[in-house]
Scaffold this motif. Structure first.
Motif, mmCIF file in Angstrom:
data_model
loop_
_atom_site.group_PDB
_atom_site.id
_atom_site.type_symbol
_atom_site.label_atom_id
_atom_site.label_comp_id
_atom_site.label_asym_id
_atom_site.label_seq_id
_atom_site.Cartn_x
_atom_site.Cartn_y
_atom_site.Cartn_z
ATOM 1 N N LEU A 125 0.813 -1.215 0.000
ATOM 2 C CA LEU A 125 0.000 0.000 0.000
ATOM 3 C C LEU A 125 0.847 1.264 0.000
ATOM 4 C CD1 LEU A 125 -2.827 -0.923 2.561
ATOM 5 C CD2 LEU A 125 -3.014 -0.775 0.077
ATOM 6 N N LYS A 126 2.123 1.138 0.358
ATOM 7 C CA LYS A 126 2.971 2.332 0.452
ATOM 8 C C LYS A 126 3.109 3.055 -0.879
ATOM 9 C CE LYS A 126 6.631 0.579 2.487
ATOM 10 N NZ LYS A 126 7.982 0.560 3.096
ATOM 11 N N ILE A 127 2.832 2.350 -1.989
ATOM 12 C CA ILE A 127 2.938 2.993 -3.294
ATOM 13 C C ILE A 127 1.926 4.129 -3.448
ATOM 14 C CG2 ILE A 127 1.321 1.449 -4.475
ATOM 15 C CD1 ILE A 127 3.198 1.506 -6.886
ATOM 16 N N LEU A 128 0.835 4.069 -2.676
ATOM 17 C CA LEU A 128 -0.179 5.129 -2.733
ATOM 18 C C LEU A 128 0.300 6.410 -2.071
ATOM 19 C CD1 LEU A 128 -3.366 3.063 -1.762
ATOM 20 C CD2 LEU A 128 -2.690 3.787 -4.051
ATOM 21 N N PHE A 129 1.247 6.286 -1.140
ATOM 22 C CA PHE A 129 1.660 7.434 -0.339
ATOM 23 C C PHE A 129 2.849 8.134 -0.991
ATOM 24 C CE2 PHE A 129 0.060 4.357 3.018
ATOM 25 C CZ PHE A 129 -1.232 4.874 2.985
ATOM 26 N N THR A 130 2.585 8.800 -2.100
ATOM 27 C CA THR A 130 3.628 9.572 -2.768
ATOM 28 C C THR A 130 3.971 10.801 -1.928
ATOM 29 O OG1 THR A 130 1.996 10.865 -3.975
ATOM 30 C CG2 THR A 130 2.758 8.823 -5.007
ATOM 31 N N THR A 131 5.003 11.513 -2.370
ATOM 32 C CA THR A 131 5.437 12.706 -1.643
ATOM 33 C C THR A 131 4.307 13.718 -1.515
ATOM 34 O OG1 THR A 131 7.708 12.418 -2.402
ATOM 35 C CG2 THR A 131 7.082 14.616 -1.635
ATOM 36 N N ARG A 132 3.564 13.932 -2.614
ATOM 37 C CA ARG A 132 2.489 14.922 -2.585
ATOM 38 C C ARG A 132 1.335 14.481 -1.695
ATOM 39 N NH1 ARG A 132 2.359 16.563 -9.004
ATOM 40 N NH2 ARG A 132 1.569 14.437 -9.195
ATOM 41 N N VAL A 133 1.025 13.196 -1.690
ATOM 42 C CA VAL A 133 -0.053 12.692 -0.838
ATOM 43 C C VAL A 133 0.310 12.861 0.636
ATOM 44 C CG1 VAL A 133 -1.294 10.617 -0.111
ATOM 45 C CG2 VAL A 133 -0.970 11.082 -2.546
ATOM 46 N N VAL A 134 1.532 12.493 0.992
ATOM 47 C CA VAL A 134 1.968 12.612 2.385
ATOM 48 C C VAL A 134 1.985 14.076 2.810
ATOM 49 C CG1 VAL A 134 3.863 12.218 4.003
ATOM 50 C CG2 VAL A 134 3.286 10.474 2.317
ATOM 51 N N ALA A 135 2.434 14.965 1.928
ATOM 52 C CA ALA A 135 2.448 16.395 2.247
ATOM 53 C C ALA A 135 1.051 16.900 2.546
ATOM 54 C CB ALA A 135 3.072 17.175 1.089
ATOM 55 N N THR A 417 -9.618 13.418 -2.108
ATOM 56 C CA THR A 417 -9.371 14.303 -3.245
ATOM 57 C C THR A 417 -7.935 14.196 -3.730
ATOM 58 O OG1 THR A 417 -11.039 15.858 -2.417
ATOM 59 C CG2 THR A 417 -9.505 16.688 -4.059
ATOM 60 N N VAL A 418 -6.966 14.203 -2.808
ATOM 61 C CA VAL A 418 -5.570 14.123 -3.238
ATOM 62 C C VAL A 418 -5.264 12.763 -3.853
ATOM 63 C CG1 VAL A 418 -4.537 13.289 -1.056
ATOM 64 C CG2 VAL A 418 -3.206 14.726 -2.599
ATOM 65 N N MET A 419 -5.895 11.705 -3.358
ATOM 66 C CA MET A 419 -5.702 10.387 -3.971
ATOM 67 C C MET A 419 -6.234 10.376 -5.407
ATOM 68 S SD MET A 419 -4.201 8.131 -1.985
ATOM 69 C CE MET A 419 -3.856 7.733 -0.267
ATOM 70 N N PHE A 420 -7.386 11.002 -5.621
ATOM 71 C CA PHE A 420 -7.987 11.071 -6.960
ATOM 72 C C PHE A 420 -7.105 11.888 -7.908
ATOM 73 C CE2 PHE A 420 -10.796 13.426 -9.912
ATOM 74 C CZ PHE A 420 -11.284 12.349 -10.643
ATOM 75 N N LEU A 421 -6.646 13.039 -7.432
ATOM 76 C CA LEU A 421 -5.811 13.893 -8.273
ATOM 77 C C LEU A 421 -4.460 13.245 -8.572
ATOM 78 C CD1 LEU A 421 -6.449 17.393 -6.641
ATOM 79 C CD2 LEU A 421 -7.389 16.545 -8.792
ATOM 80 N N GLU A 422 -3.850 12.666 -7.547
ATOM 81 C CA GLU A 422 -2.490 12.127 -7.681
ATOM 82 C C GLU A 422 -2.455 10.872 -8.542
ATOM 83 O OE1 GLU A 422 1.733 11.762 -6.501
ATOM 84 O OE2 GLU A 422 0.298 13.286 -7.077
ATOM 85 N N HIS A 423 -3.421 9.961 -8.361
ATOM 86 C CA HIS A 423 -3.327 8.652 -8.997
ATOM 87 C C HIS A 423 -4.229 8.505 -10.219
ATOM 88 C CE1 HIS A 423 -0.747 7.225 -5.816
ATOM 89 N NE2 HIS A 423 -1.605 7.637 -4.906
ATOM 90 N N ILE A 424 -5.073 9.512 -10.495
ATOM 91 C CA ILE A 424 -5.936 9.419 -11.685
ATOM 92 C C ILE A 424 -5.750 10.642 -12.581
ATOM 93 C CG2 ILE A 424 -8.318 9.292 -12.506
ATOM 94 C CD1 ILE A 424 -9.016 7.745 -9.985
ATOM 95 N N VAL A 425 -6.044 11.836 -12.075
ATOM 96 C CA VAL A 425 -6.014 13.029 -12.919
ATOM 97 C C VAL A 425 -4.585 13.399 -13.321
ATOM 98 C CG1 VAL A 425 -6.623 15.473 -13.076
ATOM 99 C CG2 VAL A 425 -8.123 13.890 -11.839
ATOM 100 N N TYR A 426 -3.670 13.468 -12.343
ATOM 101 C CA TYR A 426 -2.282 13.865 -12.610
ATOM 102 C C TYR A 426 -1.330 12.678 -12.463
ATOM 103 C CZ TYR A 426 -3.877 18.696 -12.493
ATOM 104 O OH TYR A 426 -4.522 19.886 -12.738
ATOM 105 N N ARG A 427 -1.795 11.523 -12.819
ATOM 106 C CA ARG A 427 -0.969 10.317 -12.673
ATOM 107 C C ARG A 427 0.299 10.438 -13.492
ATOM 108 N NH1 ARG A 427 -2.955 4.091 -13.813
ATOM 109 N NH2 ARG A 427 -1.016 3.073 -13.171
ATOM 110 N N SER A 428 1.425 10.094 -12.878
ATOM 111 C CA SER A 428 2.716 10.212 -13.547
ATOM 112 C C SER A 428 2.828 9.176 -14.661
ATOM 113 C CB SER A 428 3.859 10.004 -12.547
ATOM 114 O OG SER A 428 5.095 9.973 -13.213
ATOM 115 N N LYS A 429 3.376 9.605 -15.795
ATOM 116 C CA LYS A 429 3.549 8.682 -16.919
ATOM 117 C C LYS A 429 4.761 7.787 -16.735
ATOM 118 C CE LYS A 429 1.394 11.864 -20.175
ATOM 119 N NZ LYS A 429 1.571 12.639 -21.427
#
Length: 429
Positions: A125-135, A417-429
Motif C-alpha cells: 500500500l505504500k505505493i499510494l503514499f507519494t510525496t504529494r499525498v503525504v504532504a 481528493t488528493v488520492m484522486f488527483l495524484e493517482h488518476i487526474v495527474y498520474r505520472s507517466k
C-alpha cells in the motif's frame, strides 16, 4: 551517511543516575502530549470533570504500556509514544454518533492495521503514499484541527473573560514559544512544551485569576479506572470509513517515526523492526478502542532529542514508560495537570500544529519535480479540507447522517481528493 557519534548506543545501559535523568527528560516530553490530546477529547465526550480525569488516566495507561512493549519486544528503538492527533479528527467527525460507535471504529482500525503489517500488505500500500499525498495529509491534520484550536482559545459562552484578552494572550504566548524554540538548546528546547504550559498557566492566572481552577483535592491519591470499561461493538459505515482514512495517516506517521530513528542510528534488522513496531501500534489501537480512548502512535520527536543529548539507549525510556503507568493510577496528579486552562492547551496545540505544517511543506518541496501541477494537487485538497472544517453546524446537519462523517469531514474529503488527483487526474507517466 555516517552514524551519529553517541555517548550511549541503542542497547547500552547508562549508569543509574544518568538513566534516571534522561528518563525524566523523556517523561517531561511525553506528558504534555498526553494531556493536550486527552483534555481536548475528554471535553468533547464528558461534561463531568471526574469522567474526564478517568479518560486521561486510561490514556496514560495505554501510552505507558505500549511504550514499554515497543521498547522490549516491538521496534526496540528509543521512540516516545502518545495519543494520535489524527484520530482526534475522526472523533470530531463522529460526534453525532455514540461513543461506542467511535471507539468500535478505532478497535476495528487497529485490527486492520495489525493484519496489514503482519501480512506484508502494508508494504504494497505504500505505493499510494507519494510525496504529494503525504504532504497533503500532514497539512490537513493541522488545518482541519483549526476550528477546535479556535474554540479552545476563545472563552466559553457566558464566560466573564474577554475574547480579545484570550486572543492576545494566545498570540503573545505562541510568539514567545517560537522565540524560545529559536534560541534554546539541549534539554531546555526538548522540554519547551511543558515549560510553556507551566509558565503560561501561571501568567494566565495573573491575567485572569478566576479562570484557573485546581480541582485536585476532590480525588483519591490512588484509584483504578478498570470499573469504567464497558466496550460494546457498534458500527456505522460512515464513521468506520472516516476512521480508516485517519488510520492511513496514522500508519504513515508511525512508519515515518520508526524510519527516522532507523536512519539516525542504523540498527540491524530494520524491516523486522518496522513490521513489529507497526503491528504493535495496530494492536495498541485495538486495545485503546476496547478501553474507549484515542489510540497511540510513535512520535517523530526522538531524533532531535537523541542528536542533542548523544544518548540513544532505549533503556532510558523504560523508567519513562513505568512512570506513565504509575501516573495512570494517580487521579489526583492527573487532575492537577488537567487543571491547565483551555486557552493554554489550545495555544500549545496551535504551536504543535505549526510544526506539522512545517513538516508538510518540507515534504512538499523535497521533490525536485515540484511544479504548478504539484501545487494544484496539494492546493485543492487542502483548500477543500479547510472549507469543510469551517462549515457551520446547521449546514452539516443537512447532510445524510450516514455520509456526514465522510463528506462533512475536511480531513477525509481532502485525502480522497488528493488520492484522486495524484493517482488518476495527474498520474505520472
Amino acid at each position: 551517511m555516517q552514524k551519529l557519534k553517541l555517548k550511549y548506543a541503542l542497547d547500552e545501559v547508562p549508569p543509574y543516575a544518568e538513566l534516571l535523568l534522561f528518563s525524566l527528560q523523556w517523561l517531561a516530553i511525553t506528558i504534555p502530549i498526553i494531556i493536550i490530546i486527552g483534555q481536548v477529547v475528554a471535553v468533547l465526550h464528558f461534561e463531568n470533570t471526574g469522567d474526564q480525569i478517568i479518560y486521561v488516566q486510561k490514556l496514560f495507561f495505554i501510552t505507558g504500556l505500549v511504550m514499554l512493549v515497543q521498547l522490549l519486544w516491538g521496534h526496540r528503538l528509543p521512540l516516545i509514544m502518545g495519543p494520535a492527533a489524527v484520530l482526534l479528527i475522526g472523533v470530531l467527525a463522529g460526534q453525532g454518533s455514540s461513543m461506542q460507535t467511535v471507539y468500535s471504529s478505532i478497535f476495528i482500525g487497529g485490527i486492520i492495521l495489525a493484519i496489514l503489517s503482519i501480512s506484508g500488505l502494508f508494504a504494497q500500500l505504500k505505493i499510494l503514499f507519494t510525496t504529494r499525498v503525504v504532504a497533503v495529509i500532514l497539512l490537513l491534520i493541522a488545518f482541519t484541527l483549526t476550528p477546535t484550536i479556535m474554540n479552545m482559545i476563545l472563552p466559553a459562552a457566558g464566560s466573564k473573560v474577554s475574547a480579545l484578552l484570550n486572543i492576545l494572550f494566545a498570540l503573545g504566548m505562541v510568539l514567545l514559544m517560537f522565540v524560545a524554540n529559536r534560541f534554546l538548546t539541549g534539554m531546555w528546547k526538548s522540554t519547551l512544551i511543558i515549560w510553556a504550559m507551566i509558565i503560561g498557566s501561571l501568567a494566565y492566572s495573573v491575567v485572569s485569576p478566576s479562570s484557573v481552577v485546581i480541582d485536585a483535592g476532590n480525588y483519591k491519591w490512588l484509584a483504578s479506572f478498570i470499573n469504567d470499561i464497558s466496550f460494546e461493538l457498534s458500527l456505522e459505515p460512515g464513521v468506520l470509513i472516516s476512521f480508516l482514512v485517519c488510520f492511513l495517516a496514522l500508519s504513515i506517521n508511525d512508519l515515518g517515526s520508526i524510519q527516522s530513528v532507523g536512519e539516525l542510528l542504523k540498527p540491524a534488522n530494520m524491516p523486522q523492526r518496522i513490521t513489529r513496531g507497526i503491528t504493535l501500534t495496530g494492536l495498541a489501537n485495538m486495545l485503546s478502542g476496547f478501553l474507549g480512548v484515542v489510540g497511540p502512535v510513535n512520535f517523530s520527536l526522538s531524533p532531535g532529542v537523541i542528536a542533542s543529548t548523544g544518548v540513544a539507549s532505549r533503556f532510558t525510556l523504560i523508567p519513562t514508560a513505568l512512570g506513565l503507568l504509575v501516573l495512570s493510577f494517580l487521579p489526583v496528579a492527573i487532575a492537577f495537570m488537567d487543571s491547565i486552562p483551555s486557552v493554554i492547551i489550545g495555544t500549545v496545540l496551535f504551536y504543535v500544529m505549526c510544526s506539522q505544517v512545517a513538516a508538510g511543506l518540507m515534504m512538499a518541496f523535497s521533490s525536485r519535480e515540484f511544479n504548478f501541477d504539484s501545487g494544484l494537487v496539494i492546493g485543492l485538497p487542502v483548500m477543500l479540507g479547510v472549507v469543510i472544517a469551517f462549515l457551520p453546524a446547521e449546514v452539516l446537519n443537512t447532510m445524510p447522517a450516514s455520509l456526514r462523517p465522510i463528506i462533512g469531514n475536511g480531513f477525509v474529503a481532502g485525502v480522497f481528493t488528493v488520492m484522486f488527483l495524484e493517482h488518476i487526474v495527474y498520474r505520472s507517466k
